[in-house]
Structure formats: C-alpha cells, structure tokens
Design a protein around this motif. Structure first.
Motif, PDB file in Angstrom:
ATOM      1  N   ALA A 130       0.841  -1.196   0.000  1.00 29.03           N
ATOM      2  CA  ALA A 130       0.000   0.000   0.000  1.00 29.03           C
ATOM      3  C   ALA A 130       0.880   1.251   0.000  1.00 29.03           C
ATOM      4  O   ALA A 130       1.873   1.312   0.722  1.00 29.03           O
ATOM      5  N   ASP A 131       0.507   2.245  -0.777  1.00 29.80           N
ATOM      6  CA  ASP A 131       1.302   3.453  -0.939  1.00 29.80           C
ATOM      7  C   ASP A 131       0.563   4.636  -0.328  1.00 29.80           C
ATOM      8  O   ASP A 131      -0.436   5.104  -0.878  1.00 29.80           O
ATOM      9  N   GLY A 132       1.030   5.114   0.823  1.00 31.68           N
ATOM     10  CA  GLY A 132       0.427   6.275   1.466  1.00 31.68           C
ATOM     11  C   GLY A 132      -0.554   5.893   2.559  1.00 31.68           C
ATOM     12  O   GLY A 132      -1.024   4.754   2.644  1.00 31.68           O
ATOM     13  N   ASP A 133      -0.886   6.883   3.396  1.00 31.39           N
ATOM     14  CA  ASP A 133      -1.752   6.639   4.549  1.00 31.39           C
ATOM     15  C   ASP A 133      -3.142   6.169   4.140  1.00 31.39           C
ATOM     16  O   ASP A 133      -3.678   5.215   4.703  1.00 31.39           O
ATOM     17  N   ALA A 134      -3.751   6.834   3.182  1.00 31.18           N
ATOM     18  CA  ALA A 134      -5.112   6.490   2.786  1.00 31.18           C
ATOM     19  C   ALA A 134      -5.183   5.073   2.234  1.00 31.18           C
ATOM     20  O   ALA A 134      -6.079   4.295   2.582  1.00 31.18           O
ATOM     21  N   ALA A 135      -4.254   4.719   1.377  1.00 32.89           N
ATOM     22  CA  ALA A 135      -4.240   3.378   0.796  1.00 32.89           C
ATOM     23  C   ALA A 135      -3.980   2.329   1.867  1.00 32.89           C
ATOM     24  O   ALA A 135      -4.529   1.219   1.812  1.00 32.89           O
ATOM     25  N   THR A 136      -3.155   2.652   2.848  1.00 33.17           N
ATOM     26  CA  THR A 136      -2.863   1.727   3.941  1.00 33.17           C
ATOM     27  C   THR A 136      -4.115   1.457   4.758  1.00 33.17           C
ATOM     28  O   THR A 136      -4.437   0.297   5.065  1.00 33.17           O
ATOM     29  N   LEU A 137      -4.842   2.514   5.105  1.00 34.93           N
ATOM     30  CA  LEU A 137      -6.074   2.343   5.868  1.00 34.93           C
ATOM     31  C   LEU A 137      -7.126   1.582   5.062  1.00 34.93           C
ATOM     32  O   LEU A 137      -7.844   0.735   5.592  1.00 34.93           O
ATOM     33  N   SER A 138      -7.202   1.881   3.775  1.00 36.00           N
ATOM     34  CA  SER A 138      -8.155   1.197   2.913  1.00 36.00           C
ATOM     35  C   SER A 138      -7.855  -0.298   2.836  1.00 36.00           C
ATOM     36  O   SER A 138      -8.776  -1.139   2.886  1.00 36.00           O
ATOM     37  N   ALA A 139      -6.585  -0.651   2.721  1.00 39.68           N
ATOM     38  CA  ALA A 139      -6.199  -2.060   2.628  1.00 39.68           C
ATOM     39  C   ALA A 139      -6.513  -2.803   3.926  1.00 39.68           C
ATOM     40  O   ALA A 139      -6.992  -3.953   3.903  1.00 39.68           O
ATOM     41  N   TRP A 140      -6.250  -2.177   5.070  1.00 40.33           N
ATOM     42  CA  TRP A 140      -6.542  -2.831   6.341  1.00 40.33           C
ATOM     43  C   TRP A 140      -8.045  -2.977   6.539  1.00 40.33           C
ATOM     44  O   TRP A 140      -8.533  -4.013   7.009  1.00 40.33           O
ATOM     45  N   PHE A 141      -8.815  -1.981   6.153  1.00 43.83           N
ATOM     46  CA  PHE A 141     -10.264  -2.060   6.243  1.00 43.83           C
ATOM     47  C   PHE A 141     -10.791  -3.248   5.438  1.00 43.83           C
ATOM     48  O   PHE A 141     -11.603  -4.041   5.925  1.00 43.83           O
ATOM     49  N   ALA A 142     -10.339  -3.379   4.199  1.00 42.54           N
ATOM     50  CA  ALA A 142     -10.798  -4.474   3.339  1.00 42.54           C
ATOM     51  C   ALA A 142     -10.439  -5.831   3.926  1.00 42.54           C
ATOM     52  O   ALA A 142     -11.212  -6.793   3.831  1.00 42.54           O
ATOM     53  N   ALA A 143      -9.265  -5.918   4.552  1.00 41.17           N
ATOM     54  CA  ALA A 143      -8.844  -7.181   5.158  1.00 41.17           C
ATOM     55  C   ALA A 143      -9.769  -7.575   6.302  1.00 41.17           C
ATOM     56  O   ALA A 143     -10.186  -8.735   6.407  1.00 41.17           O
ATOM     57  N   VAL A 144     -10.099  -6.625   7.178  1.00 40.67           N
ATOM     58  CA  VAL A 144     -10.993  -6.923   8.299  1.00 40.67           C
ATOM     59  C   VAL A 144     -12.398  -7.231   7.785  1.00 40.67           C
ATOM     60  O   VAL A 144     -13.050  -8.180   8.235  1.00 40.67           O
ATOM     61  N   ARG A 145     -12.861  -6.437   6.842  1.00 38.77           N
ATOM     62  CA  ARG A 145     -14.210  -6.637   6.289  1.00 38.77           C
ATOM     63  C   ARG A 145     -14.391  -8.045   5.743  1.00 38.77           C
ATOM     64  O   ARG A 145     -15.413  -8.696   6.014  1.00 38.77           O
ATOM     65  N   ASP A 146     -13.426  -8.529   4.979  1.00 39.09           N
ATOM     66  CA  ASP A 146     -13.618  -9.776   4.241  1.00 39.09           C
ATOM     67  C   ASP A 146     -13.016 -11.011   4.907  1.00 39.09           C
ATOM     68  O   ASP A 146     -13.512 -12.122   4.705  1.00 39.09           O
ATOM     69  N   ALA A 147     -11.969 -10.853   5.695  1.00 42.00           N
ATOM     70  CA  ALA A 147     -11.339 -12.021   6.317  1.00 42.00           C
ATOM     71  C   ALA A 147     -12.107 -12.498   7.543  1.00 42.00           C
ATOM     72  O   ALA A 147     -12.041 -13.680   7.908  1.00 42.00           O
ATOM     73  N   ILE A 148     -12.864 -11.598   8.184  1.00 40.49           N
ATOM     74  CA  ILE A 148     -13.658 -11.957   9.354  1.00 40.49           C
ATOM     75  C   ILE A 148     -15.119 -12.012   8.924  1.00 40.49           C
ATOM     76  O   ILE A 148     -15.730 -10.984   8.620  1.00 40.49           O
ATOM     77  N   ARG A 149     -15.676 -13.199   8.874  1.00 41.32           N
ATOM     78  CA  ARG A 149     -17.059 -13.361   8.405  1.00 41.32           C
ATOM     79  C   ARG A 149     -18.048 -12.770   9.402  1.00 41.32           C
ATOM     80  O   ARG A 149     -17.966 -13.022  10.604  1.00 41.32           O
ATOM     81  N   TYR A 150     -18.971 -11.993   8.885  1.00 40.47           N
ATOM     82  CA  TYR A 150     -19.981 -11.371   9.741  1.00 40.47           C
ATOM     83  C   TYR A 150     -20.956 -12.428  10.248  1.00 40.47           C
ATOM     84  O   TYR A 150     -21.533 -13.186   9.465  1.00 40.47           O
ATOM     85  N   ASP A 151     -21.146 -12.479  11.573  1.00 41.44           N
ATOM     86  CA  ASP A 151     -22.036 -13.456  12.176  1.00 41.44           C
ATOM     87  C   ASP A 151     -22.868 -12.768  13.264  1.00 41.44           C
ATOM     88  O   ASP A 151     -22.432 -12.621  14.406  1.00 41.44           O
ATOM     89  N   PRO A 152     -24.098 -12.340  12.920  1.00 43.71           N
ATOM     90  CA  PRO A 152     -24.925 -11.613  13.886  1.00 43.71           C
ATOM     91  C   PRO A 152     -25.597 -12.509  14.915  1.00 43.71           C
ATOM     92  O   PRO A 152     -26.257 -12.004  15.832  1.00 43.71           O
ATOM     93  N   TYR A 153     -25.441 -13.827  14.782  1.00 43.90           N
ATOM     94  CA  TYR A 153     -26.085 -14.747  15.717  1.00 43.90           C
ATOM     95  C   TYR A 153     -25.208 -15.037  16.935  1.00 43.90           C
ATOM     96  O   TYR A 153     -25.634 -15.756  17.839  1.00 43.90           O
ATOM     97  N   ARG A 154     -24.010 -14.518  16.939  1.00 46.91           N
ATOM     98  CA  ARG A 154     -23.097 -14.721  18.068  1.00 46.91           C
ATOM     99  C   ARG A 154     -22.912 -13.410  18.810  1.00 46.91           C
ATOM    100  O   ARG A 154     -22.271 -12.494  18.302  1.00 46.91           O
ATOM    101  N   LEU A 155     -23.503 -13.311  19.990  1.00 50.55           N
ATOM    102  CA  LEU A 155     -23.319 -12.137  20.842  1.00 50.55           C
ATOM    103  C   LEU A 155     -22.619 -12.606  22.109  1.00 50.55           C
ATOM    104  O   LEU A 155     -23.250 -12.810  23.151  1.00 50.55           O
ATOM    105  N   PRO A 156     -21.317 -12.828  22.051  1.00 50.19           N
ATOM    106  CA  PRO A 156     -20.607 -13.388  23.205  1.00 50.19           C
ATOM    107  C   PRO A 156     -20.637 -12.457  24.408  1.00 50.19           C
ATOM    108  O   PRO A 156     -20.706 -11.232  24.267  1.00 50.19           O
TER     109      PRO A 156
END
Length: 214
Positions: free
Chosen positions: A36-62
């Motif tokens: 990633a090149d620059g602050d904005a691109a770095t934040l964007s890349a990390w956001f996409a990683a969290v969004r897609d690598a961690i599956r959303y599961d609303p049935y688990r409220l630990p």
C-alpha cells in the motif's frame, strides 16, 4: 467524548480489548497493507482485510470479554460488527493512527426473516464501527459486512478510501431502503462492553442468554 475532539494518548495505547501489541495482530496488519502506498491506501487495505477475512455473524453475541479482544477476533475469523470494529481500530493503532470505537442504533430494512425472528426486531442496538484520525480529522468506517455476505444479499460491499466516512449505505443500488441510523452513541477510546451487553440483554434476551450458556 466529542467526535470533533483531537486524539489523545488514550486513542493510541494498548488496552485489554485493543491488544495491537499482540504478534498475530501485527502480522495480520503487515500482510494486509503490504504494497500500500500512502496513509489512505494503507487504511483502505486494512479495512478491506478486516471486512472480508472476518465473516460477519450476527447470531453470536458473546458475553466473555476475551472474545472481544482484537487478537481473539482475528483467531476466530467470524464475529458481528462490534468485535470487527475492535479489530479494525486495533490495527489502525498498530499502524500509528489514533483510533476510536463508535456506536449507533441502526435499523436494517433488508434484514433476513431468520435474523428478525431471532432478534425480535429490525433495530440493531450499539452497531459498532470505528473512527480513525487521518489528515487532521476523524473518519468513520464500518467493516461489518464481508463481501461474500453482500453478494448474497444483492448489495455492494462498503469500501473505505481512508479519507472519507464509510458508514452503512442508506439505500441499495436499485433504490431500496437499506440501513437507517437511528441513535448515535458517540465515540469511545475503548470498548464499553458492560454498557453494550446491558443493552443487548434488554433488547435480545434469547440471543444473549444462548451465548452465556456456551
């Protein structure tokens, strides 16, 4: 805490929940932003990683605090919006960006019938997102819904460019009502877990009781 206030030391430190000093968190962040090149691109890349690598599961409220730690969310690979926001904020701090956690009550107009039956409502209490300090201001981002889930629901995944707010879409691409922000609970420097769980026990007793028995 004012959303307009400048960041303080409390927005960069390691906490029990935002354990960005954990080796696994550091490794995940480094892998996600490689190239990633620059602050904005770095934040964007990390956001996409969290969004897609961690599956959303609303049935688990630990109810266990351990399950809300960034390192635990990363290991579990599935979570609902609040833990995913914790992981995103922790990674932002690991990258040197001050970060906070934000909460709002939101209404999902495209909620599935299964989830509506489990929750008893279409109002999501304390929906979690994060705010990161970049270019002299706080920008908000919600990494909750992974790309695969969005594809099944027929909506576009939320993208974050690192410079502008990326909160849930009010409408779908074809004009259907989607997410409605009802109540803003503001930004916090750490996870107010007791406050959130109290709200969940009042709103979703069946879901929270089930998780407490796990």
């Amino acid at each position: 805490m004012s959303a307009a206030s400048r960041p303080g030391v409390e927005d960069v430190v390691v906490t029990s929940f935002l354990d960005h000093d954990h080796p696994a968190v550091g490794e995940a962040v480094s892998a996600a932003v490689s190239g990633a090149d620059g602050d904005a691109a770095t934040l964007s890349a990390w956001f996409a990683a969290v969004r897609d690598a961690i599956r959303y599961d609303p049935y688990r409220l630990p109810t266990s605090p351990e399950e809300y730690r960034a390192s635990s969310v990363l290991a579990e690979r599935r979570a609902y919006c609040v833990p995913k926001a914790v992981l995103f904020a922790a990674g932002c701090r690991a990258l040197g960006f001050p970060a906070r956690l934000g909460y709002a009550d939101v209404r999902n107009h495209l909620q599935t019938e299964r989830l509506r039956e489990a929750m008893g409502t279409d109002l999501f209490r304390y929906h979690g997102y994060a705010a990161v300090w970049n270019q002299g201001r706080w920008v908000k981002a919600s990494p909750a819904f992974n790309r695969e889930l969005c594809a099944r629901a027929g909506v576009e995944p939320l993208d974050f460019d690192g410079e502008h707010d990326a909160l849930m879409h009010a409408f779908t691409g074809d004009g259907q009502r989607y997410m409605e922000y009802v109540v803003d609970h503001g930004l916090r420097s750490d996870l107010p877990l007791d406050e959130i769980l109290t709200a969940y026990r009042e709103a979703y007793p069946a879901l929270v009781a089930f998780e407490g028995e796990r």
